[in-house]
Design an enzyme around this catalytic site. Structure first.
Site, mmCIF file in Angstrom:
data_model
loop_
_atom_site.group_PDB
_atom_site.id
_atom_site.type_symbol
_atom_site.label_atom_id
_atom_site.label_comp_id
_atom_site.label_asym_id
_atom_site.label_seq_id
_atom_site.Cartn_x
_atom_site.Cartn_y
_atom_site.Cartn_z
ATOM 1 N N GLU A 1 -78.300 18.078 -27.492
ATOM 2 C CA GLU A 1 -79.603 18.133 -26.814
ATOM 3 C C GLU A 1 -79.733 19.460 -26.087
ATOM 4 O OE1 GLU A 1 -80.332 15.117 -23.699
ATOM 5 O OE2 GLU A 1 -81.492 16.706 -22.721
ATOM 6 N N SER B 1 -85.459 18.270 -23.074
ATOM 7 C CA SER B 1 -86.187 17.014 -23.161
ATOM 8 C C SER B 1 -87.570 17.226 -22.586
ATOM 9 C CB SER B 1 -85.448 15.864 -22.493
ATOM 10 O OG SER B 1 -85.063 16.217 -21.222
ATOM 11 N N HIS C 1 -71.807 20.735 -19.852
ATOM 12 C CA HIS C 1 -72.358 20.545 -18.515
ATOM 13 C C HIS C 1 -71.769 21.534 -17.522
ATOM 14 C CE1 HIS C 1 -73.106 16.417 -20.146
ATOM 15 N NE2 HIS C 1 -74.251 16.631 -19.532
HETATM 16 P P1 ATP Z 1 -77.382 15.500 -20.923
HETATM 17 O O1 ATP Z 1 -77.776 14.136 -21.420
HETATM 18 O O2 ATP Z 1 -76.891 16.406 -22.001
HETATM 19 O O3 ATP Z 1 -76.513 15.464 -19.708
HETATM 20 P P2 ATP Z 1 -79.843 15.459 -19.499
HETATM 21 O O4 ATP Z 1 -80.569 14.414 -20.294
HETATM 22 O O5 ATP Z 1 -79.255 15.075 -18.188
HETATM 23 O O6 ATP Z 1 -78.740 16.178 -20.422
HETATM 24 P P3 ATP Z 1 -82.310 16.718 -18.846
HETATM 25 O O7 ATP Z 1 -82.433 16.143 -17.490
HETATM 26 O O8 ATP Z 1 -83.147 16.157 -19.922
HETATM 27 O O9 ATP Z 1 -80.791 16.701 -19.294
HETATM 28 O O10 ATP Z 1 -82.503 18.301 -18.725
HETATM 29 C C1 ATP Z 1 -83.162 19.117 -19.697
HETATM 30 C C2 ATP Z 1 -82.216 20.141 -20.288
HETATM 31 O O11 ATP Z 1 -81.525 20.844 -19.267
HETATM 32 C C3 ATP Z 1 -81.105 19.566 -21.155
HETATM 33 O O12 ATP Z 1 -81.555 19.313 -22.458
HETATM 34 C C4 ATP Z 1 -80.084 20.680 -21.123
HETATM 35 O O13 ATP Z 1 -80.411 21.714 -22.019
HETATM 36 C C5 ATP Z 1 -80.226 21.209 -19.723
HETATM 37 N N1 ATP Z 1 -79.199 20.619 -18.850
HETATM 38 C C6 ATP Z 1 -79.288 19.467 -18.145
HETATM 39 N N2 ATP Z 1 -78.169 19.257 -17.427
HETATM 40 C C7 ATP Z 1 -77.353 20.305 -17.684
HETATM 41 C C8 ATP Z 1 -76.055 20.684 -17.223
HETATM 42 N N3 ATP Z 1 -75.389 19.950 -16.339
HETATM 43 N N4 ATP Z 1 -75.515 21.834 -17.685
HETATM 44 C C9 ATP Z 1 -76.194 22.608 -18.564
HETATM 45 N N5 ATP Z 1 -77.421 22.314 -19.017
HETATM 46 C C10 ATP Z 1 -78.003 21.170 -18.590
#
Ligand code: ATP
Length: 434
Positions: free
Chosen positions: A357, A360, A221
């Site tokens: 992940e 999504s 993150h």
């Molecule tokens: P996680 O559960 O790993 O915190 P998320 O479910 O909050 O991710 P989504 O909102 O689904 O993430 O965002 C889509 C994509 O954006 C994620 O799969 C990831 O690749 C990327 N992403 C989201 N938050 C972050 C972050 N804080 N830093 C880097 N990449 C991120």
């Protein structure tokens, strides 16, 4: 005289050349000195036999500090002793910028430098060919995404990053004082991508920054990341989106493997291109795998870092690096995802890469009343989303899409240990500069 910039490809008709770059190293052996000059293409050896060189020139070159920026003009000679097969015997040089001593960190020294030190002096860290190679591959990945998306008929868009409401939950919103009004930094382009689905721009994509006020320090993150988002109309089911992602990721991986050979060689890595279609697991199957492995998760919980890793290990054993996890409980997904009627699940999925992940996506709720109901169920006030909901009142096609974290994609592809390795100047709770 021929001025060459590509020192790995010296072709000099008259036998002289000028090379510009950084002084990587100087070795003084008494009767002969060697200077290694580095530019973006590699290094070239400047050889200085003391007796054959003007004494003042010899003196001035050999006293240069490491990482100073110079140009050297001289005679190009074949040399079996150098990696390039060529060496330069100098006749003149110019000092553009002298590097202070000592350096904040080494460029070629083999000592392990803490990540914090490296990031504090990122300009110096990036002079290392293996660090620079990551960003050249990242640049190539962006080019390949653009090429692929254009070929597939998607329109490239740019949506606002200063916004009036968030799409991904209040906890990670950054507040902005917008001329006395409260605004936020966009957590994703979600709301705008969906508004665009009502316009006839029915396949769109964006590569842009996304901001999340993440309150924990993890290796996956950061507070500012690059998101590659796509949204497409006229889908029948979320599998249509999954198929599209598969096509795009496959094309990008193939392109990187082919066109990024030089950088991959510098990094000592290869890219595996998994066969299509990527396997699809359900959330329930994954939850069971994770529970069987001893993690205390209950239905509806996010799989989390540990859970994703457990599923990743099982999938790796079966030979799968990339796989979808579909049918998430609606409870675990944002308001804009479509519920699977009569079940606690939703038409949503994640794409995981080697136990993490990276994306999504899913089918979105395009029906106005159902969308408002979902907002209320999630404790949101539809009035705060009027500008978004308006687009659903006057004709909105069925649609779906995804968001891929570009940084995480690069990190998993190259098996890097931390998302910060794929970001030039990462931002997190404790880092706001450089
Ligand atoms: P996680 O559960 O790993 O915190 P998320 O479910 O909050 O991710 P989504 O909102 O689904 O993430 O965002 C889509 C994509 O954006 C994620 O799969 C990831 O690749 C990327 N992403 C989201 N938050 C972050 C972050 N804080 N830093 C880097 N990449 C991120």
């Amino acid at each position: 005289m021929t001025v060459i910039r590509d020192s790995s490809n010296i072709a000099v008709a008259d036998g002289t050349a000028t090379v510009k770059g950084w002084v990587q190293d100087i070795r003084n052996l008494g009767g002969i000195s060697f200077l290694t000059l580095r530019d973006r293409f590699g290094t070239i050896q400047v050889t200085m036999p003391k007796k054959k060189i003007d004494p003042e020139l010899f003196e001035n070159i050999t006293k240069l500090s490491r990482e100073s920026v110079i140009s050297v003009t001289g005679e190009v000679k074949e040399s079996k002793q150098t990696a390039l097969g060529l060496e330069l015997i100098p006749t003149a040089f110019e000092l553009y910028s002298e590097a202070a001593v000592p350096l904040p960190m080494g460029v070629i020294d083999k000592v392990n430098v803490e990540m914090d030190t490296r990031l504090n002096h990122r300009f110096m860290d990036l002079r290392k060919p293996e660090i620079k190679a990551i960003f050249e591959l990242r640049s190539l990945a962006v080019a390949l995404v653009n090429e692929t998306m254009q070929e597939l008929g998607f329109t490239c868009v740019s949506t606002p990053k200063i916004v009036a409401s968030g799409a991904e939950g209040g906890a990670t919103l950054f507040h902005v004082d917008y001329f006395g009004k409260l605004a936020y930094l966009a957590q994703s382009p979600q709301l705008y991508k969906q508004i665009l689905m009502s316009t006839g721009l029915d396949k769109i994509y964006e590569i842009g920054p996304a901001f999340r006020a993440e309150h924990s320090n993890t290796n996956r993150h950061v507070t500012e990341f690059t998101s590659f988002d796509g949204e497409m109309c006229w889908i029948d089911k979320e599998e249509d989106v999954m198929e599209m992602i598969g096509k795009i990721v496959d094309n990008v991986l193939r392109g990187l493997k082919e066109r990024g050979k030089k950088q991959l060689e510098i990094l000592g890595k290869d890219i595996k291109v998994p066969a299509l279609p990527y396997p699809v697991l359900t959330y329930s199957e994954c939850l069971k795998m994770v529970q069987d492995a001893g993690l205390k998760l209950k239905e509806g919980d996010d799989l989390g870092t540990e859970g994703e890793k457990i599923v990743g290990d099982i999938m790796e054993e079966k030979g799968f690096d990339l796989y979808f996890i579909a049918e998430y409980p609606e409870e675990a997904k944002p308001f804009y995802i479509m519920e699977k009627d009569g079940t606690p699940y939703s038409f949503s999925f994640d794409l995981d890469y080697k136990g993490q992940e990276i994306s999504s996506g899913g089918q979105r709720e395009h029906r106005y009343n159902e969308l408002v109901a979902r907002m209320e169920k999630k404790g949101l006030n539809p009035e705060d989303f009027e500008f978004y909901l308006d687009a659903f009142k006057y004709g909105m096609p069925p649609h779906g899409g995804w968001g891929i974290g570009l940084d995480r994609f690069i990190v998993k592809m190259l098996d890097l240990p931390n998302v910060r390795e794929a970001i030039l100047f990462p931002r997190d709770m404790s880092r706001l500069s450089p």
